[in-house]
Design an enzyme around this catalytic site. Structure first.
Site, PDB file in Angstrom:
ATOM      1  N   ILE A 267       0.856  -1.303  -0.138  1.00 29.38           N
ATOM      2  CA  ILE A 267       0.013  -0.029  -0.089  1.00 29.38           C
ATOM      3  C   ILE A 267       1.030   1.283   0.030  1.00 29.38           C
ATOM      4  O   ILE A 267       1.706   1.672   1.094  1.00 29.38           O
ATOM      5  CB  ILE A 267      -0.913  -0.065   1.143  1.00 29.38           C
ATOM      6  CG1 ILE A 267      -1.781  -1.176   1.091  1.00 29.38           C
ATOM      7  CG2 ILE A 267      -1.735   1.169   1.030  1.00 29.38           C
ATOM      8  CD1 ILE A 267      -2.725  -1.481   2.433  1.00 29.38           C
ATOM      9  N   PRO A 268       1.002   1.867  -1.099  1.00 27.40           N
ATOM     10  CA  PRO A 268       2.278   2.862  -1.271  1.00 27.40           C
ATOM     11  C   PRO A 268       2.068   4.078  -0.726  1.00 27.40           C
ATOM     12  O   PRO A 268       2.049   5.141  -1.482  1.00 27.40           O
ATOM     13  CB  PRO A 268       2.287   2.947  -2.872  1.00 27.40           C
ATOM     14  CG  PRO A 268       0.869   2.680  -3.463  1.00 27.40           C
ATOM     15  CD  PRO A 268       0.286   1.446  -2.270  1.00 27.40           C
ATOM     16  N   CYS A 269       1.888   4.225   0.630  1.00 29.84           N
ATOM     17  CA  CYS A 269       1.764   5.350   1.046  1.00 29.84           C
ATOM     18  C   CYS A 269       2.867   6.418   0.857  1.00 29.84           C
ATOM     19  O   CYS A 269       2.978   7.676   1.451  1.00 29.84           O
ATOM     20  CB  CYS A 269       1.295   5.344   2.648  1.00 29.84           C
ATOM     21  SG  CYS A 269       2.581   4.436   3.778  1.00 29.84           S
ATOM     22  N   HIS A 270       4.020   5.940   0.634  1.00 28.17           N
ATOM     23  CA  HIS A 270       5.205   6.631   0.337  1.00 28.17           C
ATOM     24  C   HIS A 270       5.053   7.651  -0.671  1.00 28.17           C
ATOM     25  O   HIS A 270       6.009   8.360  -1.214  1.00 28.17           O
ATOM     26  CB  HIS A 270       6.496   5.729   0.320  1.00 28.17           C
ATOM     27  CG  HIS A 270       6.372   4.755  -1.156  1.00 28.17           C
ATOM     28  ND1 HIS A 270       5.708   3.556  -0.702  1.00 28.17           N
ATOM     29  CD2 HIS A 270       6.789   5.013  -2.124  1.00 28.17           C
ATOM     30  CE1 HIS A 270       5.975   2.897  -2.021  1.00 28.17           C
ATOM     31  NE2 HIS A 270       6.540   3.743  -2.843  1.00 28.17           N
ATOM     32  N   ARG A 271       4.321   7.514  -1.414  1.00 23.09           N
ATOM     33  CA  ARG A 271       4.065   8.398  -2.755  1.00 23.09           C
ATOM     34  C   ARG A 271       3.153   9.469  -2.270  1.00 23.09           C
ATOM     35  O   ARG A 271       2.936  10.228  -3.204  1.00 23.09           O
ATOM     36  CB  ARG A 271       3.438   7.580  -3.847  1.00 23.09           C
ATOM     37  CG  ARG A 271       4.169   6.373  -4.268  1.00 23.09           C
ATOM     38  CD  ARG A 271       3.358   5.653  -5.419  1.00 23.09           C
ATOM     39  NE  ARG A 271       4.031   4.511  -5.620  1.00 23.09           N
ATOM     40  CZ  ARG A 271       3.804   3.234  -6.312  1.00 23.09           C
ATOM     41  NH1 ARG A 271       2.446   3.090  -6.659  1.00 23.09           N
ATOM     42  NH2 ARG A 271       4.607   2.379  -6.538  1.00 23.09           N
TER      43      ARG A 271
END
Length: 306
Positions: A267-271
């Site tokens: 779940i790419p919350c780093h984006r």
């Protein structure tokens, strides 16, 4: 007597409250998701939902699944399950929670519960007591990683400096579950999943499309589902994300949902960045966030040049 759901949807559309001229495709889909969330306890139909934004049922089904990874029906089931789980955690009786969350029968929710929660309802109310979660630790280019999974899918991906600290974090998230180390002979899928994610992180392989067991509030689920639609190499701000899910004033809540994401990278919350382009926060450290974004931008440039 209240209007049937389809008539109510048409009334909303004709009232002008949901103006769709100039709306982007994603804005329309987020409106549908928001409608499902606020009417999850009602019997919704694909045709009725499609009428809100002037699409055919088949096109709505296709676009919604492309954007969010699930059908409108599956999303409604997920929202109902979030309400159901919250009712159980609040101490409500199982039968009361079933009907309050919109499920029409005891047999239906028990079938949904086994598929969507991965455990019987009473066990979830007890903090997951009796549920089996298999886990393993692996070194990656971002440091030590722990992945854990239920029968439904990956429920935990975390990074840390030691196996003991990562195991403590897993226990804190699922205090009453039965945590089992993953031997390859007993859980080959988990080992394959870990290997695929490690190759993505360490060697630039495509991000694996793994089944996810996401657990959170309805709002958190909306944020996480939208994050899954962001393409590798693309970024947006917390305020842009809030606007995309039709909650422009909920910037802090969006940031909080990102911070509570327990499934890193998948779940790419780093984006998601600050409004000024700064990295903002990251649960597993800004160096890891920077490394992930740099690697994704590098692969995006390479793909554009090829």
């Amino acid at each position: 007597m209240p209007l049937p759901v389809e008539q109510e949807m048409r009334a909303v559309l004709e009232s002008g409250d949901d103006r769709q001229e100039g709306d982007s495709r994603m804005t329309r889909l987020v409106r549908i998701a928001h409608y499902i969330e606020t009417h999850a306890d009602e019997p919704l139909t694909l045709a009725g939902l499609a009428a809100i934004v002037g699409l055919s049922p088949s096109r709505l089904q296709r676009q919604f699944k492309e954007a969010f990874g699930v059908s409108p029906k599956a999303y409604q089931d997920a929202v109902r399950m979030r309400f159901f789980k919250q009712s159980l955690k609040n101490g409500d009786k199982v039968t009361d929670a079933i009907f309050a969350s919109g499920f029409g029968s005891v047999s239906r929710v028990y079938g949904e519960a086994h598929r969507n929660i991965g455990m019987p309802p009473r066990a979830y109310r007890a903090g997951g007591e009796g549920e089996v979660i298999v886990y393993a630790c692996r070194p990656t280019s971002l440091g030590l990683m722990t992945m854990a999974a239920t029968a439904r899918g990956v429920c935990f991906v975390q990074f840390g400096d030691s196996e003991s600290s990562l195991l403590s974090g897993l226990k804190a998230e699922f205090p009453n579950a039965d945590l089992i180390t993953s031997p390859a002979q007993n859980a080959p899928e988990l080992d394959d999943w870990i290997s695929a994610l490690d190759q993505h992180i360490s060697q630039g392989a495509p991000r694996p499309d793994l089944p996810l067991d996401m657990r959170g509030t309805a709002f958190q689920m909306k944020v996480w589902q939208f994050l899954l639609s962001i393409h590798e190499g693309d970024v947006l701000s917390y305020s842009e994300l809030a606007a995309k899910i039709d909650k422009p004033k909920a910037v802090r809540a969006v940031a909080s949902a990102c911070g509570k994401n327990r499934i890193g990278v998948l779940i790419p919350c780093h984006r998601v960045l600050r409004g000024d382009g700064g990295l903002g926060g990251y649960r597993w450290g800004l160096e890891r966030k920077r490394a992930l974004l740099d690697a994704e931008r590098k692969r995006q440039r390479a793909d554009a040049d090829s």
